[in-house]
Design a protein around this motif. Structure first.
Motif, PDB file in Angstrom:
ATOM      1  N   ALA A  18       6.572   3.364  11.439  1.00 23.15           N
ATOM      2  CA  ALA A  18       7.019   2.063  10.940  1.00 23.15           C
ATOM      3  C   ALA A  18       6.052   0.956  11.357  1.00 23.15           C
ATOM      4  N   VAL A  19       5.570   1.003  12.606  1.00 21.63           N
ATOM      5  CA  VAL A  19       4.599   0.008  13.076  1.00 21.63           C
ATOM      6  C   VAL A  19       3.298   0.119  12.284  1.00 21.63           C
ATOM      7  N   ARG A  20       2.857   1.366  12.024  1.00 24.34           N
ATOM      8  CA  ARG A  20       1.602   1.564  11.288  1.00 24.34           C
ATOM      9  C   ARG A  20       1.678   1.012   9.870  1.00 24.34           C
ATOM     10  N   VAL A  21       2.781   1.294   9.175  1.00 19.88           N
ATOM     11  CA  VAL A  21       2.881   0.855   7.783  1.00 19.88           C
ATOM     12  C   VAL A  21       3.029  -0.662   7.698  1.00 19.88           C
ATOM     13  N   CYS A  22       3.646  -1.302   8.704  1.00 23.96           N
ATOM     14  CA  CYS A  22       3.759  -2.766   8.702  1.00 23.96           C
ATOM     15  C   CYS A  22       2.398  -3.418   8.949  1.00 23.96           C
ATOM     16  N   LYS A  23       1.597  -2.816   9.836  1.00 21.11           N
ATOM     17  CA  LYS A  23       0.268  -3.366  10.093  1.00 21.11           C
ATOM     18  C   LYS A  23      -0.638  -3.230   8.873  1.00 21.11           C
ATOM     19  N   ALA A  24      -0.352  -2.230   8.016  1.00 17.42           N
ATOM     20  CA  ALA A  24      -1.189  -1.996   6.847  1.00 17.42           C
ATOM     21  C   ALA A  24      -0.775  -2.810   5.637  1.00 17.42           C
ATOM     22  N   MET A  25       0.267  -3.630   5.750  1.00 20.10           N
ATOM     23  CA  MET A  25       0.748  -4.397   4.601  1.00 20.10           C
ATOM     24  C   MET A  25      -0.285  -5.437   4.175  1.00 20.10           C
ATOM     25  N   PRO A  26      -0.322  -5.764   2.881  1.00 15.36           N
ATOM     26  CA  PRO A  26      -1.232  -6.831   2.422  1.00 15.36           C
ATOM     27  C   PRO A  26      -0.747  -8.192   2.890  1.00 15.36           C
ATOM     28  N   LYS A  27      -1.526  -9.231   2.613  1.00 11.06           N
ATOM     29  CA  LYS A  27      -1.176 -10.579   3.044  1.00 11.06           C
ATOM     30  C   LYS A  27       0.102 -11.058   2.345  1.00 11.06           C
ATOM     31  N   TRP A  28       0.954 -11.721   3.149  1.00 16.83           N
ATOM     32  CA  TRP A  28       2.191 -12.299   2.629  1.00 16.83           C
ATOM     33  C   TRP A  28       1.950 -13.749   2.202  1.00 16.83           C
ATOM     34  N   ALA A  56       9.336  -5.456  -4.742  1.00 18.45           N
ATOM     35  CA  ALA A  56       7.946  -5.008  -4.587  1.00 18.45           C
ATOM     36  C   ALA A  56       7.688  -4.531  -3.162  1.00 18.45           C
ATOM     37  N   LEU A  57       8.320  -5.169  -2.173  1.00 16.90           N
ATOM     38  CA  LEU A  57       8.155  -4.749  -0.779  1.00 16.90           C
ATOM     39  C   LEU A  57       8.720  -3.345  -0.570  1.00 16.90           C
ATOM     40  N   MET A  58       9.958  -3.082  -1.104  1.00 20.74           N
ATOM     41  CA  MET A  58      10.557  -1.758  -0.941  1.00 20.74           C
ATOM     42  C   MET A  58       9.731  -0.683  -1.643  1.00 20.74           C
ATOM     43  N   GLN A  59       9.201  -1.015  -2.817  1.00 16.90           N
ATOM     44  CA  GLN A  59       8.376  -0.055  -3.548  1.00 16.90           C
ATOM     45  C   GLN A  59       7.084   0.238  -2.791  1.00 16.90           C
ATOM     46  N   TRP A  60       6.493  -0.802  -2.186  1.00 14.88           N
ATOM     47  CA  TRP A  60       5.254  -0.606  -1.419  1.00 14.88           C
ATOM     48  C   TRP A  60       5.511   0.270  -0.200  1.00 14.88           C
ATOM     49  N   LEU A  61       6.637   0.024   0.485  1.00 14.25           N
ATOM     50  CA  LEU A  61       6.953   0.822   1.666  1.00 14.25           C
ATOM     51  C   LEU A  61       7.182   2.285   1.292  1.00 14.25           C
ATOM     52  N   SER A  62       7.950   2.537   0.210  1.00 10.66           N
ATOM     53  CA  SER A  62       8.224   3.913  -0.184  1.00 10.66           C
ATOM     54  C   SER A  62       6.951   4.648  -0.610  1.00 10.66           C
ATOM     55  N   SER A  63       5.962   3.909  -1.128  1.00  6.45           N
ATOM     56  CA  SER A  63       4.718   4.541  -1.575  1.00  6.45           C
ATOM     57  C   SER A  63       3.738   4.787  -0.432  1.00  6.45           C
ATOM     58  N   ASN A  64       3.849   4.044   0.668  1.00  5.74           N
ATOM     59  CA  ASN A  64       2.852   4.122   1.738  1.00  5.74           C
ATOM     60  C   ASN A  64       3.375   4.756   3.024  1.00  5.74           C
ATOM     61  N   ILE A  65       4.674   5.037   3.105  1.00  5.50           N
ATOM     62  CA  ILE A  65       5.222   5.677   4.302  1.00  5.50           C
ATOM     63  C   ILE A  65       4.932   7.175   4.246  1.00  5.50           C
ATOM     64  N   HIS A  66       4.379   7.712   5.317  1.00  9.48           N
ATOM     65  CA  HIS A  66       4.139   9.143   5.466  1.00  9.48           C
ATOM     66  C   HIS A  66       5.136   9.689   6.488  1.00  9.48           C
ATOM     67  N   TYR A  67       6.061  10.515   6.008  1.00  8.72           N
ATOM     68  CA  TYR A  67       7.108  11.023   6.899  1.00  8.72           C
ATOM     69  C   TYR A  67       6.465  11.904   7.979  1.00  8.72           C
ATOM     70  N   PRO A  68       6.703  11.597   9.252  1.00 14.05           N
ATOM     71  CA  PRO A  68       6.112  12.407  10.330  1.00 14.05           C
ATOM     72  C   PRO A  68       6.584  13.858  10.234  1.00 14.05           C
ATOM     73  N   PRO A  69       5.683  14.838  10.307  1.00 13.66           N
ATOM     74  CA  PRO A  69       6.089  16.253  10.216  1.00 13.66           C
ATOM     75  C   PRO A  69       7.075  16.662  11.300  1.00 13.66           C
ATOM     76  N   VAL A  70       6.910  16.137  12.516  1.00 15.81           N
ATOM     77  CA  VAL A  70       7.814  16.509  13.614  1.00 15.81           C
ATOM     78  C   VAL A  70       9.231  16.072  13.299  1.00 15.81           C
ATOM     79  N   ALA A  71       9.387  14.820  12.826  1.00 16.26           N
ATOM     80  CA  ALA A  71      10.712  14.321  12.490  1.00 16.26           C
ATOM     81  C   ALA A  71      11.288  15.064  11.285  1.00 16.26           C
ATOM     82  N   GLU A  72      10.421  15.425  10.326  1.00 16.17           N
ATOM     83  CA  GLU A  72      10.896  16.128   9.135  1.00 16.17           C
ATOM     84  C   GLU A  72      11.384  17.527   9.492  1.00 16.17           C
TER      85      GLU A  72
END
Length: 286
Positions: free
Chosen positions: A253-263, A200-216
């Motif tokens: 990566a820092v942004r998506v970790c801060k946005a995670m629900p309660k563990w 569930a953690l991997m699925q949540w990360l893949s659904s909420n990560i926004h690939y940075p345009p510069v890196a892409e």
């Protein structure tokens, strides 16, 4: 009127009966059935090829996602095992307080020198041993006039040994409780976990990560290892990058970790505590 099979060339003969068959339309109509069958065959073949490719692509992506999740879980297990090993090596030794043995002080007795008198004749007594008169005493010798009472009991205790002082050390319960609440653990009896488990953690990360345009645009990809603390109430705090790849990927990566629900918090001795957790976040271009 009977039905006419358009794929049967007989209908062409019926239409052009008693007409000029040398006309170009007859030749075109005569090859219509073959062209229709050929087009239908090509269409079916193309549909089969495209459908097979889509099925293969879906299965390949599914296998790749499962393998990626397995590798990330393996990497996470290695990081946790390394943190556990470092915790064991850095475990401080608790020194027990030294208890000094009870000292027994010996009793001190008064000593008194006693010489038995010896009676001799006057001519045998030396002049030095004769008792001098008061006038013959040295003028510098001070003679006291105060009476001093001596010790009645010849046994004097230097110290009381029958009284043992008891020292009661009370544990600072409030300080211990405060230390447990503020201490950050790396290895506990029950590790914190994402609701639903690692998948569930991997699925949540893949659904909420926004690939940075510069890196892409620059084709940058890789795995960013993020460290954070799971608080006793399950919230995430103190998010930091342990191993980065690119500033844009690190920031995401820092942004998506801060946005995670309660563990689900970590537990130690039946109590929820603060636990440090390392999480790899993978960025991969499709």
């Amino acid at each position: 009127m009977s039905k006419i099979d358009l794929y049967d060339p007989k209908w062409i003969e019926l239409v052009f009966q008693n007409k000029n068959k040398e006309y170009g339309a007859y030749q075109l109509r005569k090859g219509t059935s073959k062209r229709n069958l050929l087009a239908l065959a090509i269409l079916i073949a193309a549909a089969l090829i495209i459908g097979g490719y889509l099925v293969y692509k879906i299965e390949a992506d599914k296998r790749a996602a499962e393998r990626q999740a397995y590798m990330e879980q393996l990497e996470l297990s290695k990081l946790q095992e390394k943190a556990k090993q470092e915790k064991k090596e850095e475990k401080p030794k608790v020194e027990k307080p030294k208890i000094e043995p009870k000292k027994e002080l010996p009793q001190v007795r008064e000593t008194q020198k006693f010489t038995a008198p010896v009676i001799k004749k006057d001519e045998l007594v030396k002049e030095d041993n004769q008792m001098k008169q008061m006038a013959e005493l040295d003028a510098n010798t001070a003679v006291g006039v105060k009476d001093q009472e001596g010790a009645k009991d010849r046994t004097i205790e230097a110290a009381r040994t029958d009284v043992v002082e008891k020292v009661v050390v009370e544990e600072p319960k409030q300080e211990v409780k405060k230390e447990v609440e503020t201490k950050v653990w790396e290895v506990v009896e029950q590790q914190p976990s994402f609701p639903g488990g690692p998948s569930a953690l991997m699925q949540w990360l893949s659904s909420n990560i926004h690939y940075p345009p510069v890196a892409e645009e620059n084709g940058i990809q890789g795995r960013v290892v993020v460290s954070f603390i799971v608080e006793p109430n399950g919230t995430i705090s103190n998010v930091q990058v342990v191993r980065g790849v690119d500033p844009s990927l690190d920031k995401e990566a820092v942004r998506v970790c801060k946005a995670m629900p309660k563990w689900q918090p970590g537990m130690q001795n039946g109590q929820a505590v603060r636990v440090k957790y390392n999480l790899p976040v993978t960025f991969k271009l499709q």
